[in-house]
Design an enzyme around this catalytic site. Structure first.
Site, PDB file in Angstrom:
ATOM      1  N   ARG A   1     -52.775  88.882   1.098  1.00 18.74           N
ATOM      2  CA  ARG A   1     -51.842  89.073   2.217  1.00 18.74           C
ATOM      3  C   ARG A   1     -52.489  88.533   3.479  1.00 18.74           C
ATOM      4  NH1 ARG A   1     -48.781  93.764   0.697  1.00 18.74           N
ATOM      5  NH2 ARG A   1     -47.987  93.124  -1.321  1.00 18.74           N
TER       6      ARG A   1
ATOM      7  N   ARG B   1     -47.936  90.982   8.326  1.00 19.36           N
ATOM      8  CA  ARG B   1     -47.516  91.729   9.510  1.00 19.36           C
ATOM      9  C   ARG B   1     -48.598  91.994  10.546  1.00 19.36           C
ATOM     10  NH1 ARG B   1     -44.496  96.042   5.821  1.00 19.36           N
ATOM     11  NH2 ARG B   1     -46.430  95.568   4.764  1.00 19.36           N
TER      12      ARG B   1
ATOM     13  N   ARG C   1     -40.495  87.102  11.652  1.00 16.75           N
ATOM     14  CA  ARG C   1     -39.792  88.151  10.906  1.00 16.75           C
ATOM     15  C   ARG C   1     -38.666  88.792  11.715  1.00 16.75           C
ATOM     16  NH1 ARG C   1     -38.462  90.774   7.849  1.00 16.75           N
ATOM     17  NH2 ARG C   1     -39.725  92.388   6.889  1.00 16.75           N
TER      18      ARG C   1
ATOM     19  N   ASP D   1     -43.532  85.711  -2.867  1.00 19.33           N
ATOM     20  CA  ASP D   1     -43.756  87.084  -3.313  1.00 19.33           C
ATOM     21  C   ASP D   1     -43.726  87.149  -4.828  1.00 19.33           C
ATOM     22  OD1 ASP D   1     -44.038  89.970  -2.084  1.00 19.33           O
ATOM     23  OD2 ASP D   1     -42.849  90.122  -3.908  1.00 19.33           O
TER      24      ASP D   1
ATOM     25  N   TYR E   1     -42.417  97.005 -11.775  1.00 18.84           N
ATOM     26  CA  TYR E   1     -41.376  96.950 -10.733  1.00 18.84           C
ATOM     27  C   TYR E   1     -39.994  96.897 -11.364  1.00 18.84           C
ATOM     28  CZ  TYR E   1     -44.698  96.440  -6.950  1.00 18.84           C
ATOM     29  OH  TYR E   1     -45.699  96.684  -6.049  1.00 18.84           O
TER      30      TYR E   1
HETATM   31  O1  CP3 Z   1     -50.800  85.597   2.262  1.00 19.80           O
HETATM   32  C1  CP3 Z   1     -50.576  86.007   1.105  1.00 19.80           C
HETATM   33  O2  CP3 Z   1     -51.364  86.742   0.485  1.00 19.80           O
HETATM   34  C2  CP3 Z   1     -49.337  85.509   0.409  1.00 19.80           C
HETATM   35  C3  CP3 Z   1     -48.229  86.330   0.408  1.00 19.80           C
HETATM   36  C4  CP3 Z   1     -47.981  87.411  -0.611  1.00 19.80           C
HETATM   37  C5  CP3 Z   1     -46.911  88.309  -0.426  1.00 19.80           C
HETATM   38  N1  CP3 Z   1     -46.800  89.073  -1.526  1.00 19.80           N
HETATM   39  C6  CP3 Z   1     -46.010  88.354   0.745  1.00 19.80           C
HETATM   40  C7  CP3 Z   1     -45.530  89.671   1.179  1.00 19.80           C
HETATM   41  C8  CP3 Z   1     -48.562  87.708  -1.844  1.00 19.80           C
HETATM   42  C9  CP3 Z   1     -49.766  87.082  -2.517  1.00 19.80           C
HETATM   43  C10 CP3 Z   1     -47.798  88.760  -2.422  1.00 19.80           C
HETATM   44  C11 CP3 Z   1     -48.046  89.312  -3.770  1.00 19.80           C
HETATM   45  C12 CP3 Z   1     -47.472  90.614  -4.092  1.00 19.80           C
HETATM   46  N2  CP3 Z   1     -46.221  91.071  -3.807  1.00 19.80           N
HETATM   47  C13 CP3 Z   1     -48.115  91.577  -4.883  1.00 19.80           C
HETATM   48  C14 CP3 Z   1     -49.472  91.410  -5.516  1.00 19.80           C
HETATM   49  C15 CP3 Z   1     -50.547  91.634  -4.554  1.00 19.80           C
HETATM   50  C16 CP3 Z   1     -50.794  93.074  -4.228  1.00 19.80           C
HETATM   51  O3  CP3 Z   1     -50.516  93.468  -3.094  1.00 19.80           O
HETATM   52  O4  CP3 Z   1     -51.262  93.790  -5.113  1.00 19.80           O
HETATM   53  C17 CP3 Z   1     -47.240  92.666  -4.997  1.00 19.80           C
HETATM   54  C18 CP3 Z   1     -47.521  93.940  -5.731  1.00 19.80           C
HETATM   55  C19 CP3 Z   1     -46.038  92.327  -4.326  1.00 19.80           C
HETATM   56  C20 CP3 Z   1     -44.785  93.123  -4.218  1.00 19.80           C
HETATM   57  C21 CP3 Z   1     -44.527  93.529  -2.826  1.00 19.80           C
HETATM   58  N3  CP3 Z   1     -44.158  92.664  -1.815  1.00 19.80           N
HETATM   59  C22 CP3 Z   1     -44.615  94.803  -2.261  1.00 19.80           C
HETATM   60  C23 CP3 Z   1     -45.015  96.061  -3.031  1.00 19.80           C
HETATM   61  C24 CP3 Z   1     -44.253  94.709  -0.913  1.00 19.80           C
HETATM   62  C25 CP3 Z   1     -44.098  95.814   0.103  1.00 19.80           C
HETATM   63  C26 CP3 Z   1     -45.411  96.299   0.561  1.00 19.80           C
HETATM   64  C27 CP3 Z   1     -45.527  96.344   2.037  1.00 19.80           C
HETATM   65  O5  CP3 Z   1     -46.645  96.163   2.516  1.00 19.80           O
HETATM   66  O6  CP3 Z   1     -44.513  96.565   2.710  1.00 19.80           O
HETATM   67  C28 CP3 Z   1     -44.020  93.348  -0.641  1.00 19.80           C
HETATM   68  C29 CP3 Z   1     -43.655  92.792   0.670  1.00 19.80           C
HETATM   69  C30 CP3 Z   1     -44.482  91.652   1.137  1.00 19.80           C
HETATM   70  N4  CP3 Z   1     -44.792  90.530   0.419  1.00 19.80           N
HETATM   71  C31 CP3 Z   1     -45.033  91.506   2.441  1.00 19.80           C
HETATM   72  C32 CP3 Z   1     -45.698  90.264   2.459  1.00 19.80           C
HETATM   73  C33 CP3 Z   1     -46.431  89.621   3.607  1.00 19.80           C
HETATM   74  C34 CP3 Z   1     -44.851  92.523   3.562  1.00 19.80           C
HETATM   75  C35 CP3 Z   1     -44.353  91.871   4.794  1.00 19.80           C
HETATM   76  C36 CP3 Z   1     -42.929  91.959   5.205  1.00 19.80           C
HETATM   77  O7  CP3 Z   1     -42.143  92.867   4.849  1.00 19.80           O
HETATM   78  O8  CP3 Z   1     -42.602  91.066   6.014  1.00 19.80           O
END
Ligand code: CP3
Length: 321
Positions: free
Chosen positions: A2, A6, A15, A51, A128
């Site tokens: 990540r 944010r 966003r 994602d 999921y």
């Molecule tokens: O810069 C990077 O790392 C690339 C972007 C990236 C995102 N998701 C964007 C994102 C990557 C590599 C992921 C992978 C991802 N997505 C995983 C595996 C990595 C990990 O965290 O274990 C998982 C489990 C997901 C599923 C997912 N996506 C969840 C559970 C959430 C909500 C969690 C939260 O923090 O709110 C997301 C949303 C998400 N994906 C965000 C980002 C930057 C949050 C930002 C937003 O809502 O704008």
């Protein structure tokens, strides 16, 4: 991990105008966000902005991200019939926007740093799809896994095929490395991992052999199954902060790289403590080649950007010594 998100004001500004899914689906926006940390932090690689859940939609599982709650799946998998109804799709068509973004990002990077693509592994994706969102105990997932093993294996084989295909398409589109996220697989013990997951995840890694790019295999809370994760595949194995990195590497073995493993919440504390923890990791590694310095999991939204910048700079300075 990540590294875009944010905690960066430029991400938050975008966003305000676009949802997370829009950013993932519009190549210009995905490119812009992928470049944000590359331009602000001394990172050694760019991470494709996308994602893990994107492949769910074209297989027929509808979802959205709910502010403050994370992913919410409209029609989660609840039965063997739901698994039979899943659609096999061609990522080159249904996820073409991701592949377009990869080309665009590579042009923008122009060789500055490599680009890492990624996808979810069967357990994490299945969890999921079955739970319908985040879960603490994976009760529904495990109920299906233990209760209907045939349906479980069918689902995971389906996911493994799809993910192999999707990662292969990302490699063809130009990523320099791929990471497979099995973020939640630490919920399993070794025996269950080997029975219910390993054959499927191994198939993904086996399918990528000969594609000419290194692979990273990552999970959280995996101390007791690190050796099993290694056996499933990956040139580099990720370790979180619960295991000292030298101990993790001893389990993983000398023929693989390791990635990790600073606790991301340390970045919320004083920078001196961050540096001390970085020193500890680098001391434990002792200059051995094959280590990728990283956080053990994703950066939290409330993290000060200045701490992330300072950490990346510090690790470069210390490891150059
Ligand atoms: O810069 C990077 O790392 C690339 C972007 C990236 C995102 N998701 C964007 C994102 C990557 C590599 C992921 C992978 C991802 N997505 C995983 C595996 C990595 C990990 O965290 O274990 C998982 C489990 C997901 C599923 C997912 N996506 C969840 C559970 C959430 C909500 C969690 C939260 O923090 O709110 C997301 C949303 C998400 N994906 C965000 C980002 C930057 C949050 C930002 C937003 O809502 O704008």
């Amino acid at each position: 991990m990540r590294q875009a998100g944010r905690y960066m004001s430029e991400y938050m500004a975008l966003r305000k105008k676009h949802s997370l899914l829009e950013i993932c689906r519009i190549p210009d926006l995905a490119t812009t966000v992928t470049m944000q940390p590359v331009n602000r932090i001394e990172v050694d690689a760019a991470i494709l902005f996308s994602d893990l859940l994107l492949p769910l939609e074209p297989m027929g599982i509808r979802f959205d991200f709910v502010a403050g709650e994370g992913p919410a799946i409209e029609n989660p998998i609840r039965s063997a019939a739901d698994i039979d109804a899943l659609r096999r799709f061609d990522p080159r068509e249904s996820l073409a926007h991701v592949l377009t973004a990869i080309g665009q990002i590579q042009r923008e990077l122009a060789g500055r740093v490599p680009l890492i693509g990624f996808a979810g592994a069967p357990f994490t994706l299945a969890s999921y799809a079955i739970e319908g969102g985040h879960s603490n105990n994976f009760a529904k997932t495990k109920a299906l896994m233990y209760g209907e093993p045939e349906a479980w294996h069918k689902l995971c084989a389906f996911l493994a095929d799809l993910i192999s295909d999707y990662l292969s398409a990302q490699i063809d589109a130009g990523v320099d490395c791929v990471q497979v996220f099995d973020s939640w697989v630490g919920a399993l013990n070794s025996r269950d991992y080997r029975e219910f997951i390993m054959p499927h995840t191994k198939r993904i890694f086996d399918s990528l052999e000969g594609k000419g790019v290194p692979t990273i295999h990552f999970g959280v809370g995996t101390r007791s199954i690190l050796g099993d994760i290694r056996d499933a595949g990956g040139d580099v194995i990720g370790a979180d902060w619960r295991t000292p990195i030298d101990e993790a590497w001893n389990v993983i073995g000398p023929d693989r790289g390791v990635q990790g493993n600073l606790d991301p919440t340390l970045l919320l504390g004083p920078i001196e403590r961050v540096f001390a923890a970085a020193d500890d990791i680098l001391d434990r590694i002792g200059g051995r080649p094959g280590h990728i310095f990283n956080l053990g999991h994703g950066i939290l939204p409330q993290t000060p950007l200045s701490h992330v910048q300072a950490l990346a700079h510090y690790v470069h300075r210390q490891s150059a010594r």
